[in-house]
Design a protein around this motif. Structure first.
Motif, PDB file in Angstrom:
ATOM      1  N   GLY A  91       0.797  -1.222   0.000  1.00 25.45           N
ATOM      2  CA  GLY A  91       0.000   0.000   0.000  1.00 25.45           C
ATOM      3  C   GLY A  91       0.825   1.264   0.000  1.00 25.45           C
ATOM      4  O   GLY A  91       0.380   2.298  -0.515  1.00 25.45           O
ATOM      5  N   VAL A  92       2.028   1.208   0.588  1.00 26.28           N
ATOM      6  CA  VAL A  92       2.869   2.404   0.592  1.00 26.28           C
ATOM      7  C   VAL A  92       3.952   2.362  -0.487  1.00 26.28           C
ATOM      8  O   VAL A  92       4.376   3.404  -0.992  1.00 26.28           O
ATOM      9  N   TRP A  93       4.390   1.134  -0.862  1.00 26.21           N
ATOM     10  CA  TRP A  93       5.467   1.066  -1.836  1.00 26.21           C
ATOM     11  C   TRP A  93       4.990   1.307  -3.269  1.00 26.21           C
ATOM     12  O   TRP A  93       5.603   2.081  -4.012  1.00 26.21           O
ATOM     13  N   LEU A  94       3.907   0.662  -3.667  1.00 26.31           N
ATOM     14  CA  LEU A  94       3.475   0.785  -5.058  1.00 26.31           C
ATOM     15  C   LEU A  94       3.211   2.230  -5.478  1.00 26.31           C
ATOM     16  O   LEU A  94       3.628   2.633  -6.567  1.00 26.31           O
ATOM     17  N   PRO A  95       2.546   3.058  -4.645  1.00 26.52           N
ATOM     18  CA  PRO A  95       2.385   4.465  -5.050  1.00 26.52           C
ATOM     19  C   PRO A  95       3.723   5.183  -5.214  1.00 26.52           C
ATOM     20  O   PRO A  95       3.841   6.111  -6.022  1.00 26.52           O
ATOM     21  N   SER A  96       4.745   4.753  -4.465  1.00 25.96           N
ATOM     22  CA  SER A  96       6.041   5.430  -4.556  1.00 25.96           C
ATOM     23  C   SER A  96       6.679   5.259  -5.926  1.00 25.96           C
ATOM     24  O   SER A  96       7.480   6.098  -6.354  1.00 25.96           O
ATOM     25  N   LEU A  97       6.331   4.164  -6.625  1.00 25.95           N
ATOM     26  CA  LEU A  97       6.921   3.916  -7.943  1.00 25.95           C
ATOM     27  C   LEU A  97       6.476   4.950  -8.974  1.00 25.95           C
ATOM     28  O   LEU A  97       7.116   5.109 -10.015  1.00 25.95           O
ATOM     29  N   HIS A  98       5.366   5.651  -8.697  1.00 28.59           N
ATOM     30  CA  HIS A  98       4.886   6.689  -9.604  1.00 28.59           C
ATOM     31  C   HIS A  98       5.312   8.079  -9.128  1.00 28.59           C
ATOM     32  O   HIS A  98       4.946   9.082  -9.730  1.00 28.59           O
ATOM     33  N   SER A 104      15.395   4.086  -7.316  1.00 28.01           N
ATOM     34  CA  SER A 104      15.376   4.663  -5.974  1.00 28.01           C
ATOM     35  C   SER A 104      14.324   3.985  -5.097  1.00 28.01           C
ATOM     36  O   SER A 104      14.585   3.635  -3.938  1.00 28.01           O
ATOM     37  N   SER A 105      13.119   3.805  -5.635  1.00 24.09           N
ATOM     38  CA  SER A 105      12.049   3.180  -4.870  1.00 24.09           C
ATOM     39  C   SER A 105      12.420   1.757  -4.469  1.00 24.09           C
ATOM     40  O   SER A 105      12.233   1.352  -3.316  1.00 24.09           O
ATOM     41  N   THR A 106      12.974   1.014  -5.407  1.00 26.57           N
ATOM     42  CA  THR A 106      13.345  -0.369  -5.123  1.00 26.57           C
ATOM     43  C   THR A 106      14.471  -0.428  -4.105  1.00 26.57           C
ATOM     44  O   THR A 106      14.485  -1.290  -3.215  1.00 26.57           O
ATOM     45  N   ALA A 107      15.423   0.499  -4.210  1.00 26.40           N
ATOM     46  CA  ALA A 107      16.540   0.525  -3.265  1.00 26.40           C
ATOM     47  C   ALA A 107      16.048   0.742  -1.846  1.00 26.40           C
ATOM     48  O   ALA A 107      16.469   0.048  -0.908  1.00 26.40           O
ATOM     49  N   LEU A 108      15.156   1.687  -1.659  1.00 22.29           N
ATOM     50  CA  LEU A 108      14.693   2.021  -0.307  1.00 22.29           C
ATOM     51  C   LEU A 108      13.754   0.959   0.254  1.00 22.29           C
ATOM     52  O   LEU A 108      13.770   0.678   1.453  1.00 22.29           O
ATOM     53  N   VAL A 109      12.938   0.362  -0.592  1.00 20.27           N
ATOM     54  CA  VAL A 109      12.027  -0.672  -0.093  1.00 20.27           C
ATOM     55  C   VAL A 109      12.805  -1.937   0.285  1.00 20.27           C
ATOM     56  O   VAL A 109      12.345  -2.731   1.089  1.00 20.27           O
ATOM     57  N   THR A 250      17.605 -14.330   4.025  1.00 23.62           N
ATOM     58  CA  THR A 250      16.520 -14.109   3.068  1.00 23.62           C
ATOM     59  C   THR A 250      16.321 -12.627   2.783  1.00 23.62           C
ATOM     60  O   THR A 250      16.237 -12.204   1.628  1.00 23.62           O
ATOM     61  N   SER A 251      16.258 -11.816   3.835  1.00 25.90           N
ATOM     62  CA  SER A 251      16.005 -10.388   3.629  1.00 25.90           C
ATOM     63  C   SER A 251      17.196  -9.694   2.986  1.00 25.90           C
ATOM     64  O   SER A 251      17.030  -8.765   2.188  1.00 25.90           O
ATOM     65  N   THR A 252      18.426 -10.134   3.290  1.00 23.41           N
ATOM     66  CA  THR A 252      19.597  -9.524   2.669  1.00 23.41           C
ATOM     67  C   THR A 252      19.656  -9.839   1.184  1.00 23.41           C
ATOM     68  O   THR A 252      20.012  -8.985   0.358  1.00 23.41           O
ATOM     69  N   ALA A 253      19.297 -11.062   0.815  1.00 29.53           N
ATOM     70  CA  ALA A 253      19.304 -11.438  -0.600  1.00 29.53           C
ATOM     71  C   ALA A 253      18.334 -10.592  -1.408  1.00 29.53           C
ATOM     72  O   ALA A 253      18.559 -10.340  -2.598  1.00 29.53           O
ATOM     73  N   ILE A 254      17.263 -10.125  -0.760  1.00 26.81           N
ATOM     74  CA  ILE A 254      16.280  -9.302  -1.466  1.00 26.81           C
ATOM     75  C   ILE A 254      16.898  -7.998  -1.961  1.00 26.81           C
ATOM     76  O   ILE A 254      16.397  -7.370  -2.897  1.00 26.81           O
ATOM     77  N   LEU A 255      18.032  -7.579  -1.370  1.00 26.14           N
ATOM     78  CA  LEU A 255      18.723  -6.378  -1.847  1.00 26.14           C
ATOM     79  C   LEU A 255      19.154  -6.527  -3.305  1.00 26.14           C
ATOM     80  O   LEU A 255      19.326  -5.531  -4.009  1.00 26.14           O
ATOM     81  N   LEU A 256      19.335  -7.768  -3.745  1.00 26.27           N
ATOM     82  CA  LEU A 256      19.715  -7.990  -5.142  1.00 26.27           C
ATOM     83  C   LEU A 256      18.590  -7.609  -6.098  1.00 26.27           C
ATOM     84  O   LEU A 256      18.809  -7.498  -7.308  1.00 26.27           O
ATOM     85  N   GLY A 260      18.711  -5.760 -10.098  1.00 27.52           N
ATOM     86  CA  GLY A 260      17.891  -6.497 -11.061  1.00 27.52           C
ATOM     87  C   GLY A 260      16.789  -5.631 -11.634  1.00 27.52           C
ATOM     88  O   GLY A 260      16.576  -5.594 -12.858  1.00 27.52           O
ATOM     89  N   ALA A 261      16.073  -4.917 -10.769  1.00 28.14           N
ATOM     90  CA  ALA A 261      15.003  -4.038 -11.233  1.00 28.14           C
ATOM     91  C   ALA A 261      15.552  -2.883 -12.058  1.00 28.14           C
ATOM     92  O   ALA A 261      14.946  -2.459 -13.052  1.00 28.14           O
ATOM     93  N   ALA A 262      16.720  -2.364 -11.654  1.00 23.63           N
ATOM     94  CA  ALA A 262      17.324  -1.251 -12.401  1.00 23.63           C
ATOM     95  C   ALA A 262      17.703  -1.679 -13.813  1.00 23.63           C
ATOM     96  O   ALA A 262      17.509  -0.932 -14.783  1.00 23.63           O
ATOM     97  N   LEU A 263      18.214  -2.904 -13.943  1.00 19.58           N
ATOM     98  CA  LEU A 263      18.584  -3.407 -15.267  1.00 19.58           C
ATOM     99  C   LEU A 263      17.355  -3.602 -16.137  1.00 19.58           C
ATOM    100  O   LEU A 263      17.332  -3.203 -17.314  1.00 19.58           O
ATOM    101  N   ILE A 264      16.302  -4.201 -15.564  1.00  6.85           N
ATOM    102  CA  ILE A 264      15.071  -4.407 -16.324  1.00  6.85           C
ATOM    103  C   ILE A 264      14.453  -3.065 -16.722  1.00  6.85           C
ATOM    104  O   ILE A 264      13.982  -2.882 -17.852  1.00  6.85           O
ATOM    105  N   ALA A 265      14.463  -2.093 -15.790  1.00 12.21           N
ATOM    106  CA  ALA A 265      13.922  -0.767 -16.089  1.00 12.21           C
ATOM    107  C   ALA A 265      14.718  -0.086 -17.188  1.00 12.21           C
ATOM    108  O   ALA A 265      14.163   0.635 -18.026  1.00 12.21           O
ATOM    109  N   ALA A 266      16.029  -0.314 -17.213  1.00 16.63           N
ATOM    110  CA  ALA A 266      16.872   0.289 -18.250  1.00 16.63           C
ATOM    111  C   ALA A 266      16.536  -0.292 -19.625  1.00 16.63           C
ATOM    112  O   ALA A 266      16.409   0.436 -20.613  1.00 16.63           O
TER     113      ALA A 266
END
Length: 307
Positions: A91-98, A104-109, A250-256, A260-266
């Motif tokens: 509810g708070v993350w998805l609006p941040s993507l817009h 940036s959004s993915t990094a902070l989440v 598990t949570s540290t691996a999510i930093l990857l 990954g998202a930055a490459l796909i977005a590029a």
């Protein structure tokens, strides 16, 4: 992917790390897909969970009906609480993507491991020094990749704040999930969790007047792909491996998810990542290896077999 440490790990742990790598790859599609989907952010959050519940229902009622009926009160309450935190996360993350960039959004989440480690400490656990060091090093990699985005505009800063709150909520979700998964299977836990998230997001959409329909065929297709990849493959595999690998790894691996998202977005959206993307990935990987090494000191939990 967490390959360096996997090479010397027992076969069962290597399997869990492989599943975790698959989960990270799947959730990396989340932010770019959401940013490219022509639907309100809250509606996207609702539909990805509602579709996941629909997909899991036959399996849950066929193979896990007895388990769902006999689930203990404590486990049920924790699973519902995890679903509430997941709803808050979306509810708070998805609006941040817009409101800010995908990177940036993915990094902070994905600051989730920092809050996870802090919460573990508050609960009386003493994470090894290597876990603290690895968490800090991994987050440094995230800062190297996207730190420049934090000074763009008031709207971007607001989006960054929402993404940060999403990371905090995700930490609680991961920790509660690890606790529930001690006694509850992946499917049963995911079903209760996603169903709770769906109900809460539906209520939020109705109260806020968010449109839940009238989309194009392309938008529905993107919602289906998002559900299949990021939700069913990504989150559900995370729910599976958190039992064996623990919340810190598990949570540290999510930093990857960030590079990954930055490459796909590029490649897809034309949002080119900074030149530091590859060094940042190396730093995140090094931090993850330290967390895995430090986390080996905790008592091993047999990885799950089957569903």
């Amino acid at each position: 992917m967490p390959a360096p440490e996997a090479a010397s790990a027992p076969p069962a742990v290597r399997t869990e790390l492989l599943l975790l790598g698959t989960a990270v790859a799947a959730v990396s599609l989340s932010a770019p897909l959401i940013a490219a989907t022509a639907a309100p952010a809250l509606a996207i959050a609702f539909w990805r969970n509602a579709m996941a519940v629909g997909a899991l229902t036959p399996l849950a009622l066929w193979r896990h009906r007895a388990e769902l009926r006999g689930i203990g009160r404590r486990a049920a309450l924790l699973a519902v609480a995890a679903g509430a935190l997941l709803a808050l996360h979306f509810g708070v993350w998805l609006p941040s993507l817009h409101m800010t960039s995908v990177a940036s959004s993915t990094a902070l989440v994905t600051t989730t491991p920092i809050w996870t480690t802090l919460l573990l400490r508050l609960r009386g656990h003493r994470p090894p020094t290597l876990v603290w060091a690895g968490t800090g090093l991994a987050f440094l990699g995230v800062v190297i990749l996207t730190g420049v985005d934090l000074s763009l505009s008031p709207r971007a800063l607001a989006g960054d704040a929402l993404a940060l709150a999403g990371g905090m909520a995700a930490a609680g979700y991961v920790l509660l999930g690890a606790e529930v998964r001690r006694t509850v299977s992946t499917i049963a836990y995911s079903y209760v969790c996603y169903a709770t998230t769906t109900v809460l997001l539906l209520a939020t959409c109705l109260v806020s007047g968010t449109s839940l329909g009238g989309y194009s065929g392309e938008t529905w297709l993107k919602l289906a792909v998002l559900t299949l990849t990021a939700q069913l493959l990504g989150h559900s595999l995370i729910n599976r491996v958190v039992k064996g690998l623990g919340p810190s790894v598990t949570s540290t691996a999510i930093l990857l998810e960030t590079p990954g998202a930055a490459l796909i977005a590029a490649l897809w959206l034309g949002q080119l990542p900074p030149a530091a993307a590859y060094p940042a990935l190396a730093v995140i990987m090094a931090g993850l290896v330290l967390v895995i090494m430090g986390d080996r000191r905790r008592p091993p939990v047999p990885p799950e077999t089957g569903v």
